[in-house]
Design a protein around this motif. Structure first.
Motif, PDB file in Angstrom:
ATOM      1  N   PRO A  90       0.831  -1.218   0.000  1.00 12.75           N
ATOM      2  CA  PRO A  90       0.000   0.000   0.000  1.00 12.75           C
ATOM      3  C   PRO A  90       0.863   1.264   0.000  1.00 12.75           C
ATOM      4  O   PRO A  90       1.988   1.273   0.519  1.00 12.75           O
ATOM      5  CB  PRO A  90      -0.813  -0.118   1.294  1.00 12.75           C
ATOM      6  N   TRP A  91       0.311   2.311  -0.558  1.00 19.09           N
ATOM      7  CA  TRP A  91       1.069   3.562  -0.676  1.00 19.09           C
ATOM      8  C   TRP A  91       1.470   4.112   0.675  1.00 19.09           C
ATOM      9  O   TRP A  91       2.556   4.703   0.814  1.00 19.09           O
ATOM     10  CB  TRP A  91       0.254   4.599  -1.446  1.00 19.09           C
ATOM     11  N   PHE A  92       0.605   3.928   1.699  1.00 20.12           N
ATOM     12  CA  PHE A  92       0.911   4.479   3.025  1.00 20.12           C
ATOM     13  C   PHE A  92       1.996   3.684   3.747  1.00 20.12           C
ATOM     14  O   PHE A  92       2.457   4.074   4.814  1.00 20.12           O
ATOM     15  CB  PHE A  92      -0.352   4.556   3.886  1.00 20.12           C
ATOM     16  N   VAL A  93       2.404   2.543   3.140  1.00 18.68           N
ATOM     17  CA  VAL A  93       3.553   1.788   3.650  1.00 18.68           C
ATOM     18  C   VAL A  93       4.780   2.051   2.779  1.00 18.68           C
ATOM     19  O   VAL A  93       5.887   2.291   3.292  1.00 18.68           O
ATOM     20  CB  VAL A  93       3.239   0.278   3.700  1.00 18.68           C
ATOM     21  N   MET A  94       4.592   2.009   1.463  1.00 22.32           N
ATOM     22  CA  MET A  94       5.712   2.160   0.547  1.00 22.32           C
ATOM     23  C   MET A  94       6.311   3.560   0.598  1.00 22.32           C
ATOM     24  O   MET A  94       7.538   3.720   0.589  1.00 22.32           O
ATOM     25  CB  MET A  94       5.268   1.827  -0.878  1.00 22.32           C
ATOM     26  N   MET A  95       5.471   4.586   0.655  1.00 18.06           N
ATOM     27  CA  MET A  95       6.003   5.954   0.665  1.00 18.06           C
ATOM     28  C   MET A  95       6.917   6.209   1.856  1.00 18.06           C
ATOM     29  O   MET A  95       8.038   6.704   1.684  1.00 18.06           O
ATOM     30  CB  MET A  95       4.855   6.967   0.632  1.00 18.06           C
TER      31      MET A  95
ATOM     32  N   PHE B  69      -0.808  12.311  -6.466  1.00 16.18           N
ATOM     33  CA  PHE B  69      -1.811  13.347  -6.744  1.00 16.18           C
ATOM     34  C   PHE B  69      -2.293  13.287  -8.186  1.00 16.18           C
ATOM     35  O   PHE B  69      -3.473  13.515  -8.468  1.00 16.18           O
ATOM     36  CB  PHE B  69      -1.214  14.722  -6.429  1.00 16.18           C
ATOM     37  N   ILE B  70      -1.394  12.958  -9.135  1.00 17.42           N
ATOM     38  CA  ILE B  70      -1.784  12.926 -10.555  1.00 17.42           C
ATOM     39  C   ILE B  70      -2.088  11.500 -11.029  1.00 17.42           C
ATOM     40  O   ILE B  70      -2.145  11.236 -12.230  1.00 17.42           O
ATOM     41  CB  ILE B  70      -0.676  13.537 -11.445  1.00 17.42           C
ATOM     42  N   ASP B  71      -2.292  10.581 -10.067  1.00 17.76           N
ATOM     43  CA  ASP B  71      -2.666   9.191 -10.398  1.00 17.76           C
ATOM     44  C   ASP B  71      -1.615   8.459 -11.221  1.00 17.76           C
ATOM     45  O   ASP B  71      -1.936   7.569 -12.026  1.00 17.76           O
ATOM     46  CB  ASP B  71      -4.007   9.155 -11.144  1.00 17.76           C
ATOM     47  N   HIS B  72      -0.359   8.819 -11.020  1.00 16.25           N
ATOM     48  CA  HIS B  72       0.737   8.121 -11.691  1.00 16.25           C
ATOM     49  C   HIS B  72       1.596   7.334 -10.698  1.00 16.25           C
ATOM     50  O   HIS B  72       2.691   6.899 -11.043  1.00 16.25           O
ATOM     51  CB  HIS B  72       1.633   9.126 -12.438  1.00 16.25           C
ATOM     52  N   TYR B  73       1.081   7.139  -9.497  1.00 16.36           N
ATOM     53  CA  TYR B  73       1.878   6.463  -8.467  1.00 16.36           C
ATOM     54  C   TYR B  73       2.193   5.023  -8.861  1.00 16.36           C
ATOM     55  O   TYR B  73       3.326   4.567  -8.748  1.00 16.36           O
ATOM     56  CB  TYR B  73       1.135   6.499  -7.126  1.00 16.36           C
ATOM     57  N   ASN B  74       1.189   4.287  -9.347  1.00 16.25           N
ATOM     58  CA  ASN B  74       1.395   2.868  -9.668  1.00 16.25           C
ATOM     59  C   ASN B  74       2.412   2.680 -10.794  1.00 16.25           C
ATOM     60  O   ASN B  74       3.302   1.826 -10.707  1.00 16.25           O
ATOM     61  CB  ASN B  74       0.061   2.220 -10.054  1.00 16.25           C
ATOM     62  N   VAL B  75       2.288   3.465 -11.872  1.00 13.09           N
ATOM     63  CA  VAL B  75       3.236   3.311 -12.982  1.00 13.09           C
ATOM     64  C   VAL B  75       4.634   3.768 -12.568  1.00 13.09           C
ATOM     65  O   VAL B  75       5.644   3.227 -13.034  1.00 13.09           O
ATOM     66  CB  VAL B  75       2.757   4.066 -14.239  1.00 13.09           C
ATOM     67  N   ALA B  76       4.710   4.759 -11.679  1.00  8.14           N
ATOM     68  CA  ALA B  76       6.019   5.197 -11.180  1.00  8.14           C
ATOM     69  C   ALA B  76       6.675   4.085 -10.360  1.00  8.14           C
ATOM     70  O   ALA B  76       7.890   3.863 -10.456  1.00  8.14           O
ATOM     71  CB  ALA B  76       5.875   6.461 -10.341  1.00  8.14           C
ATOM     72  N   MET B  77       5.871   3.373  -9.559  1.00  7.19           N
ATOM     73  CA  MET B  77       6.411   2.261  -8.772  1.00  7.19           C
ATOM     74  C   MET B  77       6.865   1.121  -9.678  1.00  7.19           C
ATOM     75  O   MET B  77       7.845   0.431  -9.394  1.00  7.19           O
ATOM     76  CB  MET B  77       5.366   1.758  -7.772  1.00  7.19           C
ATOM     77  N   GLN B  78       6.141   0.904 -10.782  1.00  6.25           N
ATOM     78  CA  GLN B  78       6.563  -0.116 -11.747  1.00  6.25           C
ATOM     79  C   GLN B  78       7.938   0.222 -12.316  1.00  6.25           C
ATOM     80  O   GLN B  78       8.826  -0.639 -12.393  1.00  6.25           O
ATOM     81  CB  GLN B  78       5.526  -0.231 -12.868  1.00  6.25           C
ATOM     82  N   THR B  79       8.110   1.464 -12.726  1.00  2.00           N
ATOM     83  CA  THR B  79       9.414   1.894 -13.256  1.00  2.00           C
ATOM     84  C   THR B  79      10.489   1.778 -12.193  1.00  2.00           C
ATOM     85  O   THR B  79      11.610   1.316 -12.462  1.00  2.00           O
ATOM     86  CB  THR B  79       9.319   3.344 -13.763  1.00  2.00           C
ATOM     87  N   LEU B  80      10.162   2.173 -10.963  1.00  2.00           N
ATOM     88  CA  LEU B  80      11.144   2.128  -9.876  1.00  2.00           C
ATOM     89  C   LEU B  80      11.544   0.688  -9.566  1.00  2.00           C
ATOM     90  O   LEU B  80      12.718   0.422  -9.250  1.00  2.00           O
ATOM     91  CB  LEU B  80      10.555   2.798  -8.628  1.00  2.00           C
TER      92      LEU B  80
END
Length: 345
Positions: free
Chosen positions: A109-114, A143-154
């Motif tokens: 979850p984002w509140f763990v990964m961040m 905020f711009i709904d790109h969190y999931n794709v950014a995590m994929q790249t990371l």
């Protein structure tokens, strides 16, 4: 081509040239003209350069350039099955690592990964400004709904950079310790560094399925491993010989010198190589999206294919922001290493 035909005639080779002449494939000039949508070929020079295609027109027994490219293709295809049988089991763990890292980054979850990423940035950099920048970029992605794709790249960058370090540092050390091995590796590294990014994908597409993660993983690692290898070799070679002589005087073994003296002193150069490897991995991720690599590169590709300007620009901005935070974090870690070494002196 009368002038070249006359050369073969004067040499008495006309019968040989005309004997058993097979139907020739399309020449490179014809292929390019067809690709550009122009079937009519312009008249060439009065005396064109005697290339294979030009000489073939004067003597049909001489092969064309297309014969050369077709021969290379057939040669590769003839060894593909054997090569695939050898490489498949060796490279399969790479697919598992890429798929596993992708699952971890997406399932957490984002509140763990961040917080984990922010704390990791702080642990590496010990810089409030760098850590704040990382936090701001991650919040922006969400905020711009790109969190999931950014995590994929990371996740891809994390796996490929780690493997590049694990393989590259030992190779660089071997190059520094063995001049013959260095002479063998330098042309190979030059080839990997100068080869166009798209060319990395051509043989891999024939060897592996497009759905396999290792296809783009191998391409990224081959492209990004060069800096860490070169700078590790350079760092080990730049260690002051007086220090090495002092270590010899204390009776240190080669292993003790390597891990206790040479690697610590070469660490700034190694870290600089890691920084460049991260940047090159990120650059290759966009190209790898052509062969099913997930992440921000897919959105850039979508923007190009569908002429969606906004989608492409936002995804490109996301890649730039990822590059900035990775660059700042790795440079802050390098600065800490330099300060630590200066304090020890």
């Amino acid at each position: 081509m009368a002038r070249y035909e006359s050369i073969f005639d004067s040499l008495g080779l006309r019968d040989w040239c005309d004997a058993e002449a097979e139907e020739a494939p399309m020449s490179m000039a014809q292929l390019l003209a067809q690709t550009q949508g122009d079937e009519s070929l312009a008249e060439g020079e009065r005396l064109p350069f005697p290339s294979l295609d030009i000489l073939h027109e004067a003597c049909a027994r001489i092969g064309q350039t297309r014969d050369l490219t077709e021969g290379l293709e057939n040669g590769f295809l003839s060894i593909r099955n054997g090569l695939k049988a050898v490489l498949d089991p060796i490279t399969q763990p790479l697919s598992w690592m890429l798929d596993g890292a992708l699952w971890v980054f997406e399932a957490t979850p984002w509140f763990v990964m961040m917080p984990i990423l922010i704390l990791l940035a702080w642990a590496v950099s010990r810089s409030i400004s760098v850590t704040g920048l990382v936090a701001a970029v991650l919040v922006f992605f969400g905020f711009i709904d790109h969190y999931n794709v950014a995590m994929q790249t990371l996740s891809i960058i994390f796996v490929c950079t780690t493997i590049s370090m694990v393989l590259g540092v030992p190779i660089g050390i071997l190059m520094a310790k063995n001049n013959r091995f260095q002479r063998i590796m330098i042309p190979l590294l030059d080839l990997l560094q100068t080869l166009p990014t798209f060319v990395y994908l051509i043989p891999l597409i024939f060897l592996f399925s497009v759905t396999e993660s290792k296809l783009y993983g191998i391409a990224i690692i081959m492209y990004a491993i060069v800096p860490v290898v070169r700078l590790t070799d350079l760092g080990i070679r730049l260690v002051d010989q007086d220090v090495i002589e002092a270590a010899d005087a204390f009776g240190m073994s080669n292993r003790q010198k390597l891990f206790g003296v040479e690697i610590p002193l070469a660490l700034p150069n190694i870290m600089a190589g890691v920084n460049q490897t991260i940047m090159m991995s990120l650059a290759m991720v966009v190209i790898a999206s052509l062969v099913s690599a997930p992440g921000l590169g897919v959105l850039v590709l979508r923007g190009i294919r569908n002429l969606e300007l906004g989608v492409g620009i936002v995804a490109g901005l996301g890649i730039v922001l990822l590059a900035i935070i990775l660059d700042r974090t790795s440079k802050a870690a390098l600065a800490r290493v330099n300060v630590s070494q200066n304090d020890q002196r």
